[in-house]
Design a protein around this motif. Structure first.
Motif, PDB file in Angstrom:
ATOM      1  N   GLY A   1      -2.511  -5.245 -11.244  1.00  0.00           N
ATOM      2  CA  GLY A   1      -1.589  -6.322 -10.894  1.00  0.00           C
ATOM      3  C   GLY A   1      -0.917  -6.129  -9.553  1.00  0.00           C
ATOM      4  O   GLY A   1      -0.398  -7.082  -8.979  1.00  0.00           O
ATOM      5  N   ASN A   2      -0.928  -4.921  -9.020  1.00  0.00           N
ATOM      6  CA  ASN A   2      -0.321  -4.669  -7.714  1.00  0.00           C
ATOM      7  C   ASN A   2      -1.342  -5.020  -6.626  1.00  0.00           C
ATOM      8  O   ASN A   2      -1.887  -4.152  -5.946  1.00  0.00           O
ATOM      9  CB  ASN A   2       0.132  -3.214  -7.609  1.00  0.00           C
ATOM     10  CG  ASN A   2       0.908  -2.929  -6.339  1.00  0.00           C
ATOM     11  OD1 ASN A   2       1.026  -3.777  -5.456  1.00  0.00           O
ATOM     12  ND2 ASN A   2       1.439  -1.728  -6.238  1.00  0.00           N
ATOM     13  N   THR A   3      -1.588  -6.315  -6.488  1.00  0.00           N
ATOM     14  CA  THR A   3      -2.654  -6.771  -5.597  1.00  0.00           C
ATOM     15  C   THR A   3      -2.368  -6.479  -4.128  1.00  0.00           C
ATOM     16  O   THR A   3      -3.304  -6.240  -3.363  1.00  0.00           O
ATOM     17  CB  THR A   3      -2.919  -8.281  -5.782  1.00  0.00           C
ATOM     18  OG1 THR A   3      -1.689  -8.988  -5.603  1.00  0.00           O
ATOM     19  CG2 THR A   3      -3.486  -8.566  -7.162  1.00  0.00           C
ATOM     20  N   ALA A   4      -1.105  -6.454  -3.730  1.00  0.00           N
ATOM     21  CA  ALA A   4      -0.791  -6.169  -2.326  1.00  0.00           C
ATOM     22  C   ALA A   4      -1.266  -4.761  -1.955  1.00  0.00           C
ATOM     23  O   ALA A   4      -1.936  -4.571  -0.933  1.00  0.00           O
ATOM     24  CB  ALA A   4       0.701  -6.332  -2.059  1.00  0.00           C
ATOM     25  N   SER A   5      -0.943  -3.770  -2.776  1.00  0.00           N
ATOM     26  CA  SER A   5      -1.394  -2.408  -2.492  1.00  0.00           C
ATOM     27  C   SER A   5      -2.906  -2.293  -2.626  1.00  0.00           C
ATOM     28  O   SER A   5      -3.555  -1.594  -1.835  1.00  0.00           O
ATOM     29  CB  SER A   5      -0.707  -1.403  -3.414  1.00  0.00           C
ATOM     30  OG  SER A   5       0.580  -1.113  -2.930  1.00  0.00           O
ATOM     31  N   GLN A   6      -3.481  -2.957  -3.596  1.00  0.00           N
ATOM     32  CA  GLN A   6      -4.932  -2.911  -3.758  1.00  0.00           C
ATOM     33  C   GLN A   6      -5.640  -3.531  -2.561  1.00  0.00           C
ATOM     34  O   GLN A   6      -6.716  -3.060  -2.164  1.00  0.00           O
ATOM     35  CB  GLN A   6      -5.330  -3.568  -5.071  1.00  0.00           C
ATOM     36  CG  GLN A   6      -4.871  -2.753  -6.264  1.00  0.00           C
ATOM     37  CD  GLN A   6      -4.799  -3.537  -7.560  1.00  0.00           C
ATOM     38  OE1 GLN A   6      -5.052  -4.741  -7.602  1.00  0.00           O
ATOM     39  NE2 GLN A   6      -4.422  -2.854  -8.632  1.00  0.00           N
ATOM     40  N   ASN A   7      -5.038  -4.553  -1.954  1.00  0.00           N
ATOM     41  CA  ASN A   7      -5.618  -5.135  -0.746  1.00  0.00           C
ATOM     42  C   ASN A   7      -5.598  -4.135   0.414  1.00  0.00           C
ATOM     43  O   ASN A   7      -6.549  -4.063   1.201  1.00  0.00           O
ATOM     44  CB  ASN A   7      -4.888  -6.422  -0.348  1.00  0.00           C
ATOM     45  CG  ASN A   7      -5.230  -7.579  -1.251  1.00  0.00           C
ATOM     46  OD1 ASN A   7      -6.267  -7.597  -1.907  1.00  0.00           O
ATOM     47  ND2 ASN A   7      -4.345  -8.563  -1.302  1.00  0.00           N
TER      48      ASN A   7
ATOM     49  N   MET B   1      10.446  -1.653  -5.838  1.00  0.00           N
ATOM     50  CA  MET B   1      10.207  -0.563  -6.780  1.00  0.00           C
ATOM     51  C   MET B   1       9.440  -0.997  -8.035  1.00  0.00           C
ATOM     52  O   MET B   1       9.103  -0.162  -8.875  1.00  0.00           O
ATOM     53  CB  MET B   1      11.548   0.060  -7.186  1.00  0.00           C
ATOM     54  CG  MET B   1      12.322   0.647  -6.011  1.00  0.00           C
ATOM     55  SD  MET B   1      11.372   1.867  -5.058  1.00  0.00           S
ATOM     56  CE  MET B   1      11.303   3.193  -6.244  1.00  0.00           C
ATOM     57  N   ARG B   2       9.124  -2.248  -8.126  1.00  0.00           N
ATOM     58  CA  ARG B   2       8.490  -2.827  -9.320  1.00  0.00           C
ATOM     59  C   ARG B   2       7.271  -2.034  -9.790  1.00  0.00           C
ATOM     60  O   ARG B   2       7.064  -1.855 -10.983  1.00  0.00           O
ATOM     61  CB  ARG B   2       8.101  -4.265  -9.006  1.00  0.00           C
ATOM     62  CG  ARG B   2       7.335  -4.954 -10.073  1.00  0.00           C
ATOM     63  CD  ARG B   2       7.021  -6.367  -9.656  1.00  0.00           C
ATOM     64  NE  ARG B   2       6.186  -6.995 -10.662  1.00  0.00           N
ATOM     65  CZ  ARG B   2       5.492  -8.083 -10.456  1.00  0.00           C
ATOM     66  NH1 ARG B   2       5.534  -8.691  -9.278  1.00  0.00           N
ATOM     67  NH2 ARG B   2       4.752  -8.597 -11.413  1.00  0.00           N
ATOM     68  N   TRP B   3       6.445  -1.555  -8.873  1.00  0.00           N
ATOM     69  CA  TRP B   3       5.186  -0.893  -9.228  1.00  0.00           C
ATOM     70  C   TRP B   3       5.282   0.638  -9.169  1.00  0.00           C
ATOM     71  O   TRP B   3       4.289   1.335  -9.348  1.00  0.00           O
ATOM     72  CB  TRP B   3       4.069  -1.363  -8.305  1.00  0.00           C
ATOM     73  CG  TRP B   3       3.870  -2.841  -8.330  1.00  0.00           C
ATOM     74  CD1 TRP B   3       4.225  -3.732  -7.361  1.00  0.00           C
ATOM     75  CD2 TRP B   3       3.273  -3.614  -9.372  1.00  0.00           C
ATOM     76  NE1 TRP B   3       3.892  -5.010  -7.738  1.00  0.00           N
ATOM     77  CE2 TRP B   3       3.297  -4.964  -8.974  1.00  0.00           C
ATOM     78  CE3 TRP B   3       2.717  -3.299 -10.618  1.00  0.00           C
ATOM     79  CZ2 TRP B   3       2.790  -5.987  -9.756  1.00  0.00           C
ATOM     80  CZ3 TRP B   3       2.197  -4.326 -11.391  1.00  0.00           C
ATOM     81  CH2 TRP B   3       2.248  -5.650 -10.963  1.00  0.00           C
ATOM     82  N   ILE B   4       6.462   1.181  -8.887  1.00  0.00           N
ATOM     83  CA  ILE B   4       6.638   2.622  -8.687  1.00  0.00           C
ATOM     84  C   ILE B   4       7.204   3.244  -9.965  1.00  0.00           C
ATOM     85  O   ILE B   4       8.259   2.820 -10.453  1.00  0.00           O
ATOM     86  CB  ILE B   4       7.617   2.898  -7.513  1.00  0.00           C
ATOM     87  CG1 ILE B   4       7.250   2.114  -6.261  1.00  0.00           C
ATOM     88  CG2 ILE B   4       7.730   4.400  -7.249  1.00  0.00           C
ATOM     89  CD1 ILE B   4       5.906   2.404  -5.691  1.00  0.00           C
TER      90      ILE B   4
ATOM     91  N   VAL C   1      15.042   1.338  -9.734  1.00  0.00           N
ATOM     92  CA  VAL C   1      15.470   1.538  -8.348  1.00  0.00           C
ATOM     93  C   VAL C   1      16.020   2.950  -8.200  1.00  0.00           C
ATOM     94  O   VAL C   1      16.324   3.622  -9.190  1.00  0.00           O
ATOM     95  CB  VAL C   1      16.519   0.484  -7.916  1.00  0.00           C
ATOM     96  CG1 VAL C   1      15.913  -0.912  -7.964  1.00  0.00           C
ATOM     97  CG2 VAL C   1      17.780   0.571  -8.766  1.00  0.00           C
ATOM     98  N   ARG C   2      16.163   3.374  -6.952  1.00  0.00           N
ATOM     99  CA  ARG C   2      16.680   4.710  -6.657  1.00  0.00           C
ATOM    100  C   ARG C   2      17.910   4.583  -5.764  1.00  0.00           C
ATOM    101  O   ARG C   2      17.923   3.808  -4.819  1.00  0.00           O
ATOM    102  CB  ARG C   2      15.607   5.542  -5.973  1.00  0.00           C
ATOM    103  CG  ARG C   2      14.413   5.690  -6.906  1.00  0.00           C
ATOM    104  CD  ARG C   2      13.366   6.619  -6.423  1.00  0.00           C
ATOM    105  NE  ARG C   2      12.270   6.600  -7.400  1.00  0.00           N
ATOM    106  CZ  ARG C   2      11.034   6.835  -7.106  1.00  0.00           C
ATOM    107  NH1 ARG C   2      10.689   7.125  -5.872  1.00  0.00           N
ATOM    108  NH2 ARG C   2      10.112   6.796  -8.048  1.00  0.00           N
TER     109      ARG C   2
END
Length: 177
Positions: free
Chosen positions: A137-143, A32-35, A40-41
């Motif tokens: 900074g959310n490189t995983a999603s940007q990839n 949830m870090r980037w959401i 957390v939910r």
């Protein structure tokens, strides 16, 4: 019922059995870090989310798919389409997004599922443009966005939390199935 098969995944509508595993994913601070604001939910907020996603399917003809592993039937998260109501400047757009449990990161599942969802958006639902929104900074999603052929379009600010956001986009003329 709308379902999409990929080599390793089934993208499908939500069932009651998905609540607990999705709540476990949403309870992980790293997931949830980037959401939103990064919080957390719990089970109740996850249930509300799934209910909203299902309503969007009924209202828009698209939504977020539950994603399960074909081999085991295990829910690994979601991918799909939604209207980004949290961002007024993009409320007229359709966003592609994904969220997977941490144990499923780094295996290409997000890209595989997102590619299928993008193809669904552009070919099945006839959308001519799709966006995706990420935080710097959310490189995983940007990839994943890059692998989909999406390019950064503009910077903006989250209206509630004040952090920077990047809007990426792709249109039908840029899409390669």
């Amino acid at each position: 019922m709308t379902e999409i098969l990929t080599p390793r995944l089934l993208l499908r509508r939500w069932t009651d059995d998905d609540l607990v595993p999705m709540a476990e994913i949403n309870a992980d601070p790293e997931v949830m870090r980037w959401i939103g604001d990064g919080s957390v939910r719990d089970l109740e907020r996850t249930a509300e989310g799934i209910e909203h996603w299902e309503e969007e399917w009924d209202e828009e003809g698209f939504g977020l798919f539950a994603v399960e592993l074909l081999g085991s039937g295990e829910l690994i998260g979601f991918t799909g389409l939604s209207v980004p109501h949290f961002l007024p400047e993009a409320e007229h757009e359709v966003e592609i997004g994904w969220r997977l449990g941490r144990q499923f990161w780094g295996q290409g599942y997000a890209s595989e599922a997102a590619h299928a969802a993008l193809e669904f958006a552009l070919q099945d639902r006839g959308l001519d443009r799709v966006i995706s929104i990420s935080r710097p900074g959310n490189t995983a999603s940007q990839n994943v966005m890059r692998k989909l052929g999406m390019t950064p379009e503009r910077e903006t600010t989250h209206p509630e939390f004040g952090h920077a956001l990047t809007i990426h986009s792709i249109d039908l003329t840029e899409y390669r199935a």
